[in-house]
Design an enzyme around this catalytic site. Structure first.
Site, PDB file in Angstrom:
ATOM      1  N   ASP A  56       0.758  -1.078  -0.049  1.00 19.51           N
ATOM      2  CA  ASP A  56       0.022   0.000  -0.067  1.00 19.51           C
ATOM      3  C   ASP A  56       0.679   1.250   0.183  1.00 19.51           C
ATOM      4  OD1 ASP A  56       0.928  -0.204   2.740  1.00 19.51           O
ATOM      5  OD2 ASP A  56      -1.193  -0.108   3.416  1.00 19.51           O
ATOM      6  N   SER A  57       2.180   1.129   0.071  1.00 22.59           N
ATOM      7  CA  SER A  57       3.299   2.098  -0.347  1.00 22.59           C
ATOM      8  C   SER A  57       3.024   3.019  -1.530  1.00 22.59           C
ATOM      9  CB  SER A  57       4.640   1.472  -0.110  1.00 22.59           C
ATOM     10  OG  SER A  57       4.852   0.456  -0.854  1.00 22.59           O
TER      11      SER A  57
ATOM     12  N   ASP B  33      -1.062  -6.182   0.083  1.00 23.06           N
ATOM     13  CA  ASP B  33      -1.181  -5.605   1.274  1.00 23.06           C
ATOM     14  C   ASP B  33      -2.977  -5.295   1.107  1.00 23.06           C
ATOM     15  OD1 ASP B  33       0.519  -5.120   2.925  1.00 23.06           O
ATOM     16  OD2 ASP B  33       1.507  -3.096   1.938  1.00 23.06           O
TER      17      ASP B  33
ATOM     18  N   LYS C  83      -0.999  -9.443   2.860  1.00 18.18           N
ATOM     19  CA  LYS C  83      -0.487  -9.062   4.187  1.00 18.18           C
ATOM     20  C   LYS C  83      -1.164  -8.097   5.046  1.00 18.18           C
ATOM     21  CE  LYS C  83       2.885  -5.914   3.916  1.00 18.18           C
ATOM     22  NZ  LYS C  83       2.487  -4.788   4.848  1.00 18.18           N
TER      23      LYS C  83
ATOM     24  N   GLU D 137      -1.448  -5.618   8.746  1.00 19.13           N
ATOM     25  CA  GLU D 137      -0.527  -4.700   9.903  1.00 19.13           C
ATOM     26  C   GLU D 137      -1.189  -5.068  11.102  1.00 19.13           C
ATOM     27  OE1 GLU D 137       0.727  -1.315   7.283  1.00 19.13           O
ATOM     28  OE2 GLU D 137      -0.163  -0.746   9.091  1.00 19.13           O
TER      29      GLU D 137
ATOM     30  N   GLU E 263       9.327  -4.079  10.730  1.00 21.27           N
ATOM     31  CA  GLU E 263       9.708  -2.535  10.234  1.00 21.27           C
ATOM     32  C   GLU E 263      10.158  -1.515  11.197  1.00 21.27           C
ATOM     33  OE1 GLU E 263       8.062   0.958   7.348  1.00 21.27           O
ATOM     34  OE2 GLU E 263       6.880  -0.936   7.365  1.00 21.27           O
TER      35      GLU E 263
END
Length: 275
Positions: free
Chosen positions: A44-45, A83, A113, A115, A182
């Site tokens: 999602d970067s 993501d 993925k 978070e 991270e």
């Protein structure tokens, strides 16, 4: 040979380091895949480096599906992880499974993925029960950037370090096949890597992780808004591209492009009949 969650696990067992990079389109995914990189994250970067947002919060499911599908078409051997964007899994277990399914079915991913630690373990279990592999993500989790008060190193004090370690064990227990760490101190990442049986993928977490990941625009010098300390620039492609763009602009203005070798011909007789 196609990389899978099984090959990632085997690499940890054999102490063979895992390489990952981000990608958001077919052409870049194909280049990364052909270079032998083990895994590609459709991160999602893309909110930052592709769409120009200040953070990842505005990224939608439709964004992730669109870019995921493009990457999957270019990656033949790399494991493609997509993501789950902000609020696609936090709202409920049902939403988490439904949206993870969309990333696999419509986005053509090999895994998803998400978070978080203990607060998303139920989502992880449910997604895995639906037959979808899950990569977890701890430490600096960009979707929680507002709660953190900015991009800050996580786990430096005893309480936070303990929480990250406990969360790592919990997401492993929930069934995650791998764990991104991270922006955590190297010694903490080393301890976590030793404690869990699943591969750890570091980004700003030091050399003791089982693998590493970078945003490709960062490592190629193509994104200049902000460069984290943990980034190593392997080439300055951004500068090369700018030079090429300037030369292109200059040659157009000077009449040097296009030349004869860049054009198509037609018989003069055909043109004469058009007058």
């Amino acid at each position: 040979m196609k990389n899978t969650v099984t090959t990632f696990k085997k690499q940890k067992e054999e102490n063979s380091k895992i390489s990952m990079l981000t990608a958001y389109d077919y052409s870049m995914a194909k280049l990364i895949d052909q270079a032998g990189i083990n895994g590609i994250l459709v991160g999602d970067s893309l909110g930052n480096v592709i769409l120009g947002y200040e953070d990842t919060i505005p990224v939608t499911m439709e964004d992730m599906i669109h870019h995921g599908r493009a990457v999957a078409r270019g990656a033949k051997d790399a494991l493609v992880v997509i993501d789950m964007p902000f609020m696609s899994y936090q709202t409920s277990v049902y939403d988490a499974v439904k949206n993870a399914g969309r990333l696999m079915k419509e986005g053509l991913g090999d895994a998803v993925k998400l978070e978080g630690g203990r607060e998303v373990c139920e989502q992880i279990k449910a997604i895995i029960s639906a037959g979808i592999p899950v990569m977890a993500h701890l430490g600096l989790t960009p979707q929680s950037i507002n709660a953190f008060g900015g991009f800050k190193i996580q786990g430096r004090d005893e309480q936070r370090a303990k929480q990250i370690l406990e969360d790592a064990l919990l997401v492993e227990e929930a069934g995650a096949f791998a764990l991104v760490l991270e922006c955590v101190p190297e010694k903490l990442a080393k301890l976590i890597t030793q404690k869990v049986s699943i591969p750890t993928i570091g980004i700003g977490a030091g050399k003791y992780c089982d693998g590493q990941i970078l945003v490709y625009q960062d490592m190629l010098g193509m994104f200049s808004d902000f460069t984290p300390k943990f980034v190593k620039k392997y080439a300055n492609i951004g500068e090369i591209m700018q030079d090429a763009f300037r030369t292109y602009h200059k040659e157009i203005n000077e009449g040097k492009f296009p030349m004869e070798e860049n054009t198509y011909k037609i018989d003069d007789e055909v043109i004469e009949k058009l007058y």
